[in-house]
Design an enzyme around this catalytic site. Sequence first.
Site, mmCIF file in Angstrom:
data_model
loop_
_atom_site.group_PDB
_atom_site.id
_atom_site.type_symbol
_atom_site.label_atom_id
_atom_site.label_comp_id
_atom_site.label_asym_id
_atom_site.label_seq_id
_atom_site.Cartn_x
_atom_site.Cartn_y
_atom_site.Cartn_z
ATOM 1 N N ASP A 13 38.506 48.018 39.432
ATOM 2 C CA ASP A 13 39.570 47.986 40.516
ATOM 3 C C ASP A 13 39.524 46.916 41.388
ATOM 4 O O ASP A 13 40.046 46.802 42.435
ATOM 5 C CB ASP A 13 39.903 49.215 41.179
ATOM 6 C CG ASP A 13 40.478 50.455 40.135
ATOM 7 O OD1 ASP A 13 41.039 50.270 39.219
ATOM 8 O OD2 ASP A 13 40.236 51.587 40.612
ATOM 9 N N LYS A 16 40.863 42.465 38.896
ATOM 10 C CA LYS A 16 40.487 41.700 37.585
ATOM 11 C C LYS A 16 41.938 41.286 37.102
ATOM 12 O O LYS A 16 42.098 40.025 36.680
ATOM 13 C CB LYS A 16 39.720 42.415 36.596
ATOM 14 C CG LYS A 16 38.465 42.857 37.003
ATOM 15 C CD LYS A 16 37.912 43.855 35.815
ATOM 16 C CE LYS A 16 38.516 45.180 35.998
ATOM 17 N NZ LYS A 16 38.315 45.969 37.034
ATOM 18 N N GLY A 40 43.383 50.078 34.525
ATOM 19 C CA GLY A 40 44.977 50.076 35.127
ATOM 20 C C GLY A 40 44.737 48.451 36.041
ATOM 21 O O GLY A 40 44.111 48.446 36.912
ATOM 22 N N HIS A 41 45.265 47.419 35.437
ATOM 23 C CA HIS A 41 45.298 46.281 36.025
ATOM 24 C C HIS A 41 46.889 45.917 36.345
ATOM 25 O O HIS A 41 47.773 45.804 35.875
ATOM 26 C CB HIS A 41 44.729 45.139 34.967
ATOM 27 C CG HIS A 41 43.338 45.358 34.372
ATOM 28 N ND1 HIS A 41 42.762 44.860 33.402
ATOM 29 C CD2 HIS A 41 42.424 46.405 34.922
ATOM 30 C CE1 HIS A 41 41.686 45.445 33.116
ATOM 31 N NE2 HIS A 41 41.478 46.407 34.069
ATOM 32 N N GLN A 225 37.203 48.094 33.730
ATOM 33 C CA GLN A 225 36.213 48.916 34.344
ATOM 34 C C GLN A 225 35.254 47.891 35.218
ATOM 35 O O GLN A 225 35.655 46.632 35.641
ATOM 36 C CB GLN A 225 35.357 49.704 33.620
ATOM 37 C CG GLN A 225 36.029 50.841 32.856
ATOM 38 C CD GLN A 225 36.720 50.761 31.959
ATOM 39 O OE1 GLN A 225 36.624 49.974 30.810
ATOM 40 N NE2 GLN A 225 38.157 50.952 32.037
HETATM 41 P P1 GDP Z 1 41.774 45.713 38.644
HETATM 42 O O1 GDP Z 1 41.920 47.166 37.578
HETATM 43 O O2 GDP Z 1 40.680 44.963 38.699
HETATM 44 O O3 GDP Z 1 42.619 44.703 37.632
HETATM 45 O O4 GDP Z 1 42.347 46.077 39.839
HETATM 46 P P2 GDP Z 1 43.677 47.152 40.219
HETATM 47 O O5 GDP Z 1 44.732 46.470 39.693
HETATM 48 O O6 GDP Z 1 43.293 48.553 39.572
HETATM 49 O O7 GDP Z 1 43.473 47.029 41.830
HETATM 50 C C1 GDP Z 1 43.642 46.005 42.645
HETATM 51 C C2 GDP Z 1 44.814 46.501 43.597
HETATM 52 O O8 GDP Z 1 44.646 45.464 44.601
HETATM 53 C C3 GDP Z 1 45.945 46.170 43.072
HETATM 54 O O9 GDP Z 1 47.095 46.973 43.629
HETATM 55 C C4 GDP Z 1 46.384 44.620 43.398
HETATM 56 O O10 GDP Z 1 47.775 44.265 43.300
HETATM 57 C C5 GDP Z 1 45.734 44.374 44.694
HETATM 58 N N1 GDP Z 1 45.280 43.113 45.137
HETATM 59 C C6 GDP Z 1 44.518 42.269 44.371
HETATM 60 N N2 GDP Z 1 44.266 41.112 45.037
HETATM 61 C C7 GDP Z 1 44.481 41.354 46.404
HETATM 62 C C8 GDP Z 1 44.427 40.837 47.521
HETATM 63 O O11 GDP Z 1 43.697 40.051 47.821
HETATM 64 N N3 GDP Z 1 44.874 41.644 48.755
HETATM 65 C C9 GDP Z 1 45.602 42.692 48.518
HETATM 66 N N4 GDP Z 1 46.103 42.910 49.712
HETATM 67 N N5 GDP Z 1 45.975 43.280 47.291
HETATM 68 C C10 GDP Z 1 45.275 42.794 46.438
HETATM 69 P P1 IMO Z 2 40.150 49.126 35.835
HETATM 70 O O1 IMO Z 2 39.917 48.438 34.487
HETATM 71 C C1 IMO Z 2 38.294 52.527 38.343
HETATM 72 C C2 IMO Z 2 36.203 55.427 36.066
HETATM 73 C C3 IMO Z 2 36.610 56.977 36.183
HETATM 74 C C4 IMO Z 2 35.315 57.705 36.129
HETATM 75 C C5 IMO Z 2 34.481 56.826 35.246
HETATM 76 C C6 IMO Z 2 34.620 57.761 33.863
HETATM 77 O O2 IMO Z 2 41.315 49.367 36.171
HETATM 78 O O3 IMO Z 2 39.134 48.609 36.755
HETATM 79 P P2 IMO Z 2 36.428 57.452 32.017
HETATM 80 O O4 IMO Z 2 38.000 57.956 31.979
HETATM 81 O O5 IMO Z 2 36.453 55.941 31.584
HETATM 82 O O6 IMO Z 2 35.589 58.338 31.098
HETATM 83 O O7 IMO Z 2 36.103 57.818 33.470
HETATM 84 O O8 IMO Z 2 34.972 55.839 35.297
HETATM 85 N N1 IMO Z 2 36.970 54.352 35.645
HETATM 86 C C7 IMO Z 2 37.529 53.570 36.347
HETATM 87 N N2 IMO Z 2 37.544 53.389 37.848
HETATM 88 N N3 IMO Z 2 38.724 51.470 37.433
HETATM 89 C C8 IMO Z 2 38.819 51.406 36.046
HETATM 90 O O9 IMO Z 2 39.316 50.767 35.389
HETATM 91 C C9 IMO Z 2 38.170 52.616 35.556
HETATM 92 N N4 IMO Z 2 37.945 53.235 34.181
HETATM 93 C C10 IMO Z 2 37.274 54.112 34.343
HETATM 94 O O10 IMO Z 2 37.295 57.057 37.466
HETATM 95 O O11 IMO Z 2 34.708 57.848 37.476
HETATM 96 MG MG MG Z 3 42.359 49.095 37.930
#
Ligand code: GDP
Ligand code: IMO
Ligand code: MG
Length: 429
Positions: A13, A16, A40-41, A225
């Site tokens: 999270d 990416k 979840g991206h 991840q």
């Molecule tokens: P990922 O799994 O690495 O793609 O990240 P996620 O999408 O799960 O979580 C990142 C969250 O931060 C999302 O809600 C993005 O919209 C948000 N986000 C990303 N960059 C920024 C930033 O620079 N500032 C803020 N406020 N939110 C951001």
């Molecule tokens: P993105 O791509 C954050 C974490 C789960 C748990 C551990 C194992 O959005 O960054 P699993 O279901 O993979 O067996 O769970 O890994 N986890 C993540 N945490 N972002 C993710 O993906 C994750 N994918 C798995 O919360 O701790």
């Molecule tokens: Mg994510």
Amino acid sequence: MAFNIVVGAQWGDEGKGRVVDLLAAEADYVARYSGGDNAGHTVTVGEQTFKLHLIPSGVIQPHTVGLLGNGMVINPAVLLSEMEQLRQAGVVINPERVRISYAAHVITPGHRALDKAREMARGEDKIGTTQRGIGPAYNDKAARSGIRMEAVLSQETFADAIEAHIEKINQQLTALYNAPPLDAKSVAQEYAGYARALAPYVGDVSTLLAEALESGKSVLAEGAQGTLLDLDHGTYPFVTSSTPTAPGVLVGLGVGVGKTNRVIGVTKAFQTRVGEGPFPTEVFGDAAIRLRGTGDNPWDEFGTTTGRPRRVGWLDAVLLRYAVRVNGLTELALTKLDILTNLDPLRICMGYKANGETLENLPLGPSDLSPFEPVYEELPGWEKDVWEVREWDDLPPQAQEYVQRIESLVGLPVKLVSVGPERDQIIQC
Ligand code: GDP
Ligand code: IMO
Ligand code: MG
């Protein structure tokens, strides 16, 4: 030719998806190489926010082709519904634009039920998985009993294989976990429908990439991840079951060693984690609410996949240095700098204290972090809102100092700084 990798440098999270969306402007192919719909991206473009779980975030840029590599585990129901949602949002999804490796593994309701049952059985020691069936699907892969995406090409035998697989899982569910069995016949029927829908998308991603690179095309690998969730290099056992680190790209896409160029590590300006496991710089109470938010903003720290509140804390430079090493990072992308506005002082963990000594690096990797107490360095905060800033020179001096201190603590340049979730809220350094 360019073959660049975007990898999570923390516990997932990191942002990416938004970094990939930006870099995909220059890429012909964008490829996921590990994990499944545990990811979840989020990508925000103008009024639209996309949440992608399986399809690479790069497909939002209309000129790209999205690839799902052999290292992935794919739930067909989730994939088909994601395709539909993207179409409804105006993204073109067809077998020319999205290709799935024949060697990726299939996730079934059996895997999901086992994931849930195993977590329940662990009780207090649960991992806090996303319960998407990820671990059990990779279990089957390693045990050589998994079903691969190529099976959807033989639709008559596919349904039989699914039925037999569910019956086998039912034995485990009932005998080991006292959980209700699944209806194998109805799952098989449901999966026969998915097979028909997905067959046109299945192909040979490894060969496609080899030809693309040979003809000078540009490829971007999209990590899911993060480094500290890597099965080998993460905070074991509180990890996922795949290889999200950069070397996983080669195995998970079928690309040879020696092809890659930039390896971009994405890190938040602070630290988060969802699920159980060690987190030395974690903060609680009001300090945590300040970093996490309360859920009013879409970017507040609640999981994209599960909605769980994320644990939050100060940036950990010891773990970031470790991520630089195990991934071979060439640069960093720093996200969510805006969240630190109006926090004073800021803290960065620059070392770990153990037995009266301050260590800069982990003596035995990141599995057991309990003996360590973080040693913090304090830096001055800033008050100026950075949300509208697009140039390095317009950042407040304290924000520049914070970014530069990260660079010097880990020995890498920060090439991108994001100050909001929207595509253009980025500073190229
Ligand atoms: P990922 O799994 O690495 O793609 O990240 P996620 O999408 O799960 O979580 C990142 C969250 O931060 C999302 O809600 C993005 O919209 C948000 N986000 C990303 N960059 C920024 C930033 O620079 N500032 C803020 N406020 N939110 C951001
Ligand atoms: P993105 O791509 C954050 C974490 C789960 C748990 C551990 C194992 O959005 O960054 P699993 O279901 O993979 O067996 O769970 O890994 N986890 C993540 N945490 N972002 C993710 O993906 C994750 N994918 C798995 O919360 O701790
Ligand atoms: Mg994510």
